[in-house]
Design a protein around this motif. Structure first.
Motif, mmCIF file in Angstrom:
data_model
loop_
_atom_site.group_PDB
_atom_site.id
_atom_site.type_symbol
_atom_site.label_atom_id
_atom_site.label_comp_id
_atom_site.label_asym_id
_atom_site.label_seq_id
_atom_site.Cartn_x
_atom_site.Cartn_y
_atom_site.Cartn_z
ATOM 1 N N HIS A 14 20.085 80.480 29.614
ATOM 2 C CA HIS A 14 20.231 79.060 29.305
ATOM 3 C C HIS A 14 19.885 78.806 27.840
ATOM 4 C CE1 HIS A 14 20.756 78.108 33.525
ATOM 5 N NE2 HIS A 14 19.693 78.819 33.802
ATOM 6 N N PRO A 15 20.516 77.825 27.210
ATOM 7 C CA PRO A 15 20.135 77.447 25.847
ATOM 8 C C PRO A 15 18.769 76.781 25.847
ATOM 9 C CG PRO A 15 21.756 75.917 26.715
ATOM 10 C CD PRO A 15 21.638 77.022 27.718
ATOM 11 N N ARG A 16 18.273 76.514 24.659
ATOM 12 C CA ARG A 16 16.975 75.872 24.536
ATOM 13 C C ARG A 16 17.013 74.466 25.147
ATOM 14 N NH1 ARG A 16 17.631 78.283 19.226
ATOM 15 N NH2 ARG A 16 16.148 79.968 18.903
ATOM 16 N N PRO A 17 15.882 73.978 25.661
ATOM 17 C CA PRO A 17 15.864 72.645 26.300
ATOM 18 C C PRO A 17 16.351 71.539 25.380
ATOM 19 C CG PRO A 17 13.847 73.843 26.814
ATOM 20 C CD PRO A 17 14.576 74.665 25.800
ATOM 21 N N GLU A 18 16.002 71.605 24.077
ATOM 22 C CA GLU A 18 16.429 70.532 23.182
ATOM 23 C C GLU A 18 17.951 70.506 23.019
ATOM 24 O OE1 GLU A 18 14.539 73.850 20.610
ATOM 25 O OE2 GLU A 18 14.196 72.845 22.532
ATOM 26 N N GLU A 19 18.598 71.657 23.176
ATOM 27 C CA GLU A 19 20.058 71.700 23.075
ATOM 28 C C GLU A 19 20.702 71.018 24.282
ATOM 29 O OE1 GLU A 19 21.445 75.663 22.312
ATOM 30 O OE2 GLU A 19 19.747 76.105 21.009
ATOM 31 N N THR A 20 20.225 71.345 25.472
ATOM 32 C CA THR A 20 20.792 70.714 26.677
ATOM 33 C C THR A 20 20.464 69.222 26.698
ATOM 34 O OG1 THR A 20 18.832 71.365 27.950
ATOM 35 C CG2 THR A 20 20.718 72.846 28.006
#
Length: 336
Positions: free
Chosen positions: A56-62
């Protein structure tokens, strides 16, 4: 020892081009036809991306992507070259099954008109003159309608009425002239635009079919196009200039950091498979990328290029492999 070189510089013609291996997955243009809407995404995301579907991408990206989806606002993504800004648009289109990504690459000469539509007035005039010259000839063809000379650009196509949002990538907005970011404001705020050439004919031709950026004929009503679902728009920037506050307040902003070890491993696996970074030489390249000097800009595709090419050089040719790595992984922020 097998020689990995195809061109040897000896000046003697030969047929070694037949030994050229398959291209890197991100440079393979042979797969998919005109109807394959995901061919470009395969190159961006990696043909083996199913192997790393749990990454998964970083939380800030999602969070930023979801904020843009919920608020129907463009996503302004900044970061160094090779951090995955453009890939983010393809990742969203792939996961949400939103079809082909519409791409508008920006250069210094780009104008809002390029993104909305193009009208080939000269081509229409030439056809009219040709029709007049052939008027006396038997079986003269009827002149084509004005819609045959209008083609929507990527932004114009993204604003077509649709049930689901289209994904539009406006790539490297910081390469534009000073006016384009301001010129975009109205289209991004209102989600509509006019085609004056069709508005003038609206009384006689209320519906005109034009060509979209996808190559399909689409109807335009009354000379205006207005979206029913705001597209998911990704504007990318390498951070080479500042944008006006009027544009910034209309966007969700995201700063992409260079990939960490986990993201980098997933990216390599997606493009080159599970064994791509298993060897000592390959691990050295990965560590060289991860341990680069603070502020030193090396793009991830430079690492992928080095990993791919050094795999084809003999493992006994350590000097050659290191020379290739030095050539392909030169810092982008250090002029030579």
């Amino acid at each position: 020892m097998n020689d990995w070189r195809i061109y040897r510089g000896a000046g003697l013609p030969h047929d070694e081009i037949r030994r050229l291996p398959a291209p890197p997955p991100w440079r393979d243009f042979s797969t998919g036809g005109a109807d394959d809407t995901l061919a470009g995404s395969d190159r961006r995301l990696g043909v083996k991306r199913r192997l790393v579907q749990n990454h998964h991408p970083r939380p800030e990206e999602t969070d930023a992507v979801n904020a843009a989806l919920y608020l129907r606002r463009p996503l302004l993504v900044t970061g160094n070259p090779g951090t995955g800004k453009s890939t983010l648009a393809h990742a969203v289109a792939h996961e949400l099954r939103l079809g082909r990504v519409l791409r508008w690459p920006i250069v210094s000469r780009s104008t809002l008109q390029d993104g909305l539509y193009r009208y080939d007035a000269i081509g229409r005039l030439q056809d009219v003159q040709l029709e007049r010259a052939q008027a006396g000839a038997p079986a003269a063809a009827a002149p084509a309608g004005i819609g045959s000379y209008i083609r929507l650009g990527p932004l114009g196509t993204a604003l077509l009425p649709s049930e689901q949002p289209r994904v539009l990538l406006i790539d490297e907005l910081d390469k534009s002239d000073l006016d384009l970011p301001n010129d975009l404001l109205n289209a991004l705020e209102e989600g509509e635009f006019a085609i004056p050439e069709l508005e003038r004919l609206a009384d006689r031709e209320p519906v005109v079919e034009v060509l979209s950026d996808d190559g399909r004929k689409v109807p335009v009503y009354g000379g205006r196009i207005r979206c029913t679902t705001f597209p998911f728009i990704v504007l990318t920037s390498n951070g080479e200039r500042d944008f006006p506050a009027a544009l910034l307040r209309r966007c969700i902003r995201l700063e992409l950091e260079p990939p960490g070890e986990e993201q980098l491993g997933a990216m390599i696996e997606a493009h080159l498979g599970t064994d791509a970074a298993a060897g000592d030489g390959e691990q050295g390249l990965v560590q060289r990328f991860l341990n680069r000097e603070p502020g030193e800009v090396i793009a991830t595709d430079q690492l992928l290029n080095a990993l791919y090419l050094t795999q084809h050089a003999s493992r006994a040719e350590r000097v050659t492999r290191e020379r290739i790595a030095d050539m392909l992984m030169q810092p982008l922020d250090q002029p030579r």
